[in-house]
Design a protein around this motif. Structure first.
Motif, mmCIF file in Angstrom:
data_model
loop_
_atom_site.group_PDB
_atom_site.id
_atom_site.type_symbol
_atom_site.label_atom_id
_atom_site.label_comp_id
_atom_site.label_asym_id
_atom_site.label_seq_id
_atom_site.Cartn_x
_atom_site.Cartn_y
_atom_site.Cartn_z
ATOM 1 N N UNK A 65 43.094 60.052 -43.070
ATOM 2 C CA UNK A 65 42.135 59.309 -43.130
ATOM 3 C C UNK A 65 40.654 59.370 -43.465
ATOM 4 N N UNK A 66 39.663 58.138 -43.454
ATOM 5 C CA UNK A 66 38.233 58.856 -43.902
ATOM 6 C C UNK A 66 37.951 59.276 -45.270
ATOM 7 N N UNK A 67 37.374 60.215 -45.938
ATOM 8 C CA UNK A 67 36.527 60.524 -46.920
ATOM 9 C C UNK A 67 36.093 61.561 -46.869
ATOM 10 N N UNK A 68 36.002 63.242 -48.077
ATOM 11 C CA UNK A 68 36.080 64.304 -47.920
ATOM 12 C C UNK A 68 34.845 64.506 -48.589
ATOM 13 N N UNK A 69 34.846 65.320 -49.329
ATOM 14 C CA UNK A 69 33.613 66.285 -50.484
ATOM 15 C C UNK A 69 34.217 67.538 -49.997
ATOM 16 N N UNK A 70 35.044 68.131 -51.244
ATOM 17 C CA UNK A 70 34.755 69.955 -51.344
ATOM 18 C C UNK A 70 34.217 70.574 -52.079
ATOM 19 N N UNK A 71 33.196 71.323 -52.183
ATOM 20 C CA UNK A 71 32.099 72.058 -53.037
ATOM 21 C C UNK A 71 33.201 73.004 -52.852
ATOM 22 N N UNK A 72 33.360 72.928 -55.014
ATOM 23 C CA UNK A 72 33.671 74.362 -55.429
ATOM 24 C C UNK A 72 33.132 74.988 -55.824
ATOM 25 N N UNK A 82 39.899 60.723 -51.474
ATOM 26 C CA UNK A 82 40.008 59.822 -49.902
ATOM 27 C C UNK A 82 41.907 58.922 -49.515
ATOM 28 N N UNK A 83 41.568 58.552 -48.211
ATOM 29 C CA UNK A 83 42.846 58.995 -47.736
ATOM 30 C C UNK A 83 43.664 58.756 -49.094
ATOM 31 N N UNK A 84 45.030 59.766 -48.608
ATOM 32 C CA UNK A 84 46.216 59.351 -49.082
ATOM 33 C C UNK A 84 45.719 60.389 -50.118
ATOM 34 N N UNK A 98 32.794 68.422 -47.096
ATOM 35 C CA UNK A 98 32.306 68.431 -45.617
ATOM 36 C C UNK A 98 33.008 66.993 -45.338
ATOM 37 N N UNK A 99 32.260 66.302 -44.559
ATOM 38 C CA UNK A 99 32.286 64.727 -44.747
ATOM 39 C C UNK A 99 31.066 64.312 -44.111
ATOM 40 N N UNK A 100 30.933 63.684 -45.000
ATOM 41 C CA UNK A 100 28.998 62.978 -45.412
ATOM 42 C C UNK A 100 29.017 61.927 -45.106
ATOM 43 N N UNK A 101 30.621 61.086 -44.885
ATOM 44 C CA UNK A 101 30.844 59.846 -44.334
ATOM 45 C C UNK A 101 30.320 59.499 -43.072
ATOM 46 N N UNK A 102 30.374 57.954 -42.761
ATOM 47 C CA UNK A 102 29.896 57.472 -41.607
ATOM 48 C C UNK A 102 31.247 57.603 -40.191
ATOM 49 N N UNK A 103 32.392 57.917 -40.798
ATOM 50 C CA UNK A 103 33.781 58.082 -40.314
ATOM 51 C C UNK A 103 34.176 59.567 -40.291
ATOM 52 N N UNK A 104 35.539 59.074 -38.659
ATOM 53 C CA UNK A 104 36.185 60.638 -38.262
ATOM 54 C C UNK A 104 36.559 60.915 -40.080
ATOM 55 N N UNK A 105 37.284 62.538 -40.445
ATOM 56 C CA UNK A 105 37.798 62.609 -41.370
ATOM 57 C C UNK A 105 38.835 63.069 -41.189
ATOM 58 N N UNK A 106 40.023 63.065 -41.699
ATOM 59 C CA UNK A 106 41.689 63.491 -40.905
ATOM 60 C C UNK A 106 42.621 64.068 -42.401
ATOM 61 N N UNK A 107 42.836 65.391 -41.729
ATOM 62 C CA UNK A 107 43.366 65.916 -43.089
ATOM 63 C C UNK A 107 43.940 66.803 -42.155
#
Length: 114
Positions: A65-72, A82-84, A98-107
């Motif tokens: 759930x949510x959107x995350x950024x992965x800095x490589x 994004x989700x899925x 990083x979660x730079x969105x306004x919503x909680x992210x789940x991985x």
């Protein structure tokens, strides 16, 4: 017994609740070759910058759930998931979530071999 079960909250979170939570499920599932964790990040939360060079472990991050950024760091690039969506990372690749969105992210994080 040929199987083990666990709930996400059976082990204690290894990060402060204010940032979300991270639960290592490996020990409760008694895995020998595979690590599995659940990571939840609040908005503006981030994971620890690291690589797995010492362990030789490749990792897969699957966004539930949510959107995350992965800095490589090694690639000097940021991948947004994004989700899925999922990413596989070589052991030597430096990464930080990083979660730079306004919503909680789940991985779900999976790593092998241990």
């Amino acid at each position: 017994m040929g199987y083990d079960t666990v709930a996400k909250t059976d082990p204690e979170s290894v990060i402060d609740e204010e940032w979300g939570g991270m639960w290592f499920l490996k020990d409760d599932l008694d895995t020998e070759e595979l690590g599995i964790s659940v990571l939840e990040l609040e908005p503006d939360g981030k994971g620890m910058e690291h690589d797995e060079t010492d362990s030789g472990q490749e990792e897969i991050y699957y966004v539930v759930a949510g959107t995350i950024d992965i800095e490589l760091g090694d690639a000097d690039e940021t991948v947004t998931l994004e989700a899925d969506e999922a990413i596989r990372l070589d052991a030597a690749e430096t990464r930080q979530i990083h979660n730079r969105s306004d919503e909680r992210a789940k991985l779900v994080l999976v790593g092998a071999p241990l």
